[in-house]
Design a protein around this motif. Structure first.
Motif, short mmCIF file in Angstrom:
data_model
loop_
_atom_site.label_atom_id
_atom_site.label_comp_id
_atom_site.label_asym_id
_atom_site.label_seq_id
_atom_site.Cartn_x
_atom_site.Cartn_y
_atom_site.Cartn_z
N TRP A 181 0.69 -1.38 -0.23
CA TRP A 181 0.07 -0.45 -0.45
C TRP A 181 0.92 1.37 0.11
O TRP A 181 1.78 1.21 1.01
CB TRP A 181 -0.89 0.16 1.47
N LEU A 182 0.04 2.20 -1.13
CA LEU A 182 1.36 3.31 -1.28
C LEU A 182 1.92 3.90 0.23
O LEU A 182 2.54 4.93 0.84
CB LEU A 182 0.80 4.25 -2.20
N VAL A 183 0.29 4.67 0.50
CA VAL A 183 0.26 5.18 2.09
C VAL A 183 1.17 4.73 2.85
O VAL A 183 1.68 5.82 3.57
CB VAL A 183 -1.10 5.18 2.43
N GLU A 184 1.20 3.44 3.20
CA GLU A 184 1.40 3.07 4.82
C GLU A 184 3.08 3.10 4.23
O GLU A 184 3.80 3.67 5.54
CB GLU A 184 1.12 1.20 4.57
N THR A 185 3.63 2.36 2.80
CA THR A 185 5.14 2.71 3.01
C THR A 185 5.52 4.05 3.31
O THR A 185 6.61 3.87 3.62
CB THR A 185 5.36 2.67 1.26
N TYR A 186 4.74 5.29 2.84
CA TYR A 186 5.08 6.61 2.91
C TYR A 186 5.53 6.92 4.33
O TYR A 186 6.56 7.70 4.91
CB TYR A 186 4.77 7.21 2.26
N ARG A 187 4.29 6.31 4.73
CA ARG A 187 4.26 6.41 6.37
C ARG A 187 5.57 6.34 7.17
O ARG A 187 5.99 7.45 7.86
CB ARG A 187 2.43 6.37 7.12
N THR A 188 6.05 5.30 7.09
CA THR A 188 7.24 4.42 7.38
C THR A 188 8.22 5.43 7.20
O THR A 188 9.19 6.00 8.13
CB THR A 188 7.43 3.37 7.15
N GLN A 189 8.80 5.65 6.17
CA GLN A 189 9.60 7.10 5.85
C GLN A 189 9.88 8.39 6.40
O GLN A 189 10.34 8.67 6.33
CB GLN A 189 9.31 7.44 3.97
N PHE A 190 7.48 8.34 6.53
CA PHE A 190 7.75 9.91 6.94
C PHE A 190 8.16 10.16 8.32
O PHE A 190 8.34 11.20 8.99
CB PHE A 190 6.22 10.60 6.26
N ALA A 191 7.85 8.68 8.85
CA ALA A 191 7.97 9.38 10.34
C ALA A 191 8.92 9.04 10.92
O ALA A 191 8.86 9.64 11.92
CB ALA A 191 6.63 7.77 10.68
N GLN A 192 9.82 8.81 10.64
CA GLN A 192 11.52 8.98 10.66
C GLN A 192 11.95 10.98 10.64
O GLN A 192 12.41 11.34 11.46
CB GLN A 192 12.11 8.01 9.73
N GLU A 193 12.27 11.03 9.35
CA GLU A 193 11.91 12.52 9.51
C GLU A 193 11.26 13.13 10.04
O GLU A 193 11.93 14.12 10.55
CB GLU A 193 11.61 12.48 7.97
N ILE A 194 9.78 13.27 10.44
CA ILE A 194 9.13 13.88 11.56
C ILE A 194 10.09 13.01 12.65
O ILE A 194 9.69 14.80 13.68
CB ILE A 194 7.54 13.55 11.53
N SER A 195 9.96 12.31 12.71
CA SER A 195 10.43 11.80 14.28
C SER A 195 12.26 12.83 14.99
O SER A 195 11.62 13.53 15.87
CB SER A 195 10.89 11.21 14.83
N SER A 196 13.04 13.00 13.53
CA SER A 196 13.95 13.74 14.00
C SER A 196 14.53 15.57 13.77
O SER A 196 14.95 16.36 14.18
CB SER A 196 15.07 13.27 13.48
N LYS A 197 13.16 15.25 12.84
CA LYS A 197 13.13 16.49 12.09
C LYS A 197 12.50 17.89 12.34
O LYS A 197 12.08 19.19 11.72
CB LYS A 197 14.33 17.03 10.69
N GLY A 198 10.39 17.08 12.72
CA GLY A 198 9.80 17.49 12.63
C GLY A 198 8.98 18.47 11.08
O GLY A 198 9.23 17.41 10.58
N ILE A 199 7.87 18.54 11.12
CA ILE A 199 7.18 18.70 10.61
C ILE A 199 7.99 19.49 9.11
O ILE A 199 7.69 19.57 8.49
CB ILE A 199 5.66 19.43 10.27
N ASP A 200 8.76 20.85 9.61
CA ASP A 200 9.34 21.62 8.82
C ASP A 200 10.03 20.64 7.99
O ASP A 200 10.44 21.17 7.00
CB ASP A 200 9.93 22.76 9.57
N GLY A 201 10.92 19.84 9.00
CA GLY A 201 11.97 19.10 8.23
C GLY A 201 11.60 18.27 7.23
O GLY A 201 12.13 18.02 6.13
N LEU A 202 10.33 16.95 7.95
CA LEU A 202 9.61 16.51 6.18
C LEU A 202 9.42 17.85 5.29
O LEU A 202 10.16 16.76 4.19
CB LEU A 202 8.70 16.03 7.39
#
Length: 218
Positions: A181-202
């Motif tokens: 599933w496309l959304v779930e695939t990107y959710r995993t990637q985005f979660a890592q970015e958000i965890s370390s850099k926040g929304i602006d970082g993503l």
């Protein structure tokens, strides 16, 4: 048997075709409000295939033309806000309106640029819709399909929601390509970015990836 590389390339094309569909669908808006979701997917998929086959520049992955097609028609059959929100996850609720707008813009650009290069694989493919198990009272449904041509068929499934009011009755909010599933695939990637850099970082990361892809694909 189709090789793994060929299947992945065709899978990339399948998502590309779906993105291009967001522009093609505006040619027949009068139909969609009363169409069953499986018939809607069948019609749109067929129109997309025919359009790609007939337009050499789209088939060659012309980014500007594909982006213009998507942007001009405003994705009439995709709930892209829901798609982006689901990919971003819980952090979407804390995002400002400006951040949400940027996320949708960068996410759309990422999807188009990532998959556009696979459009040159389109040749004799056809779409087959599997038996639909939904009912008239459903608000959300799953439409399963296959892209058939040379080699093994490519699984391409759609999750759609019924939207209220006038106009298009069904909108796509997630895609399943070969079991992923496309959304779930990107959710995993985005979660890592958000965890370390926040929304602006993503947002910054997506913008950087899009800039890099633009330089690579011209």
């Amino acid at each position: 048997m189709t090789s793994l590389i060929q299947r992945r390339t065709l899978a990339r094309w399948a998502v590309s075709a779906t993105l291009v569909a967001t522009g093609v669908t505006a040619f027949a808006p009068a139909w969609a409000a009363d169409e069953a979701p499986d018939m809607l997917v069948k019609r749109l998929s067929t129109e997309v295939l025919n359009t790609i086959k007939a337009d050499a520049s789209i088939k060659a992955g012309d980014i500007n033309k594909i982006m213009a097609l998507v942007d001009t028609q405003i994705m009439p059959n995709v709930n892209f806000q829901r798609m982006t929100a689901s990919a971003v996850g819980p952090a979407w609720r804390q995002a400002t309106p400006e951040q949400r707008t940027r996320l949708q813009q960068e996410f759309k650009t990422l999807l188009v640029r990532t998959y556009a290069g696979a459009l040159d694989q389109v040749s004799d493919q056809e779409v087959a819709i599997k038996p639909f198990r939904g009912t008239a009272n459903d608000k959300e449904v799953l439409v399963q399909s296959e892209i058939r041509g040379r080699g093994d068929p490519i699984q391409l499934d759609y999750r759609l929601e019924k939207t209220p009011g006038q106009g298009f009755g069904w909108k796509v909010y997630n895609l399943n390509v070969m079991g992923v599933w496309l959304v779930e695939t990107y959710r995993t990637q985005f979660a890592q970015e958000i965890s370390s850099k926040g929304i602006d970082g993503l947002v910054a990361s997506l913008a950087a990836r899009n800039k890099s892809n633009a330089g690579t694909k011209g």
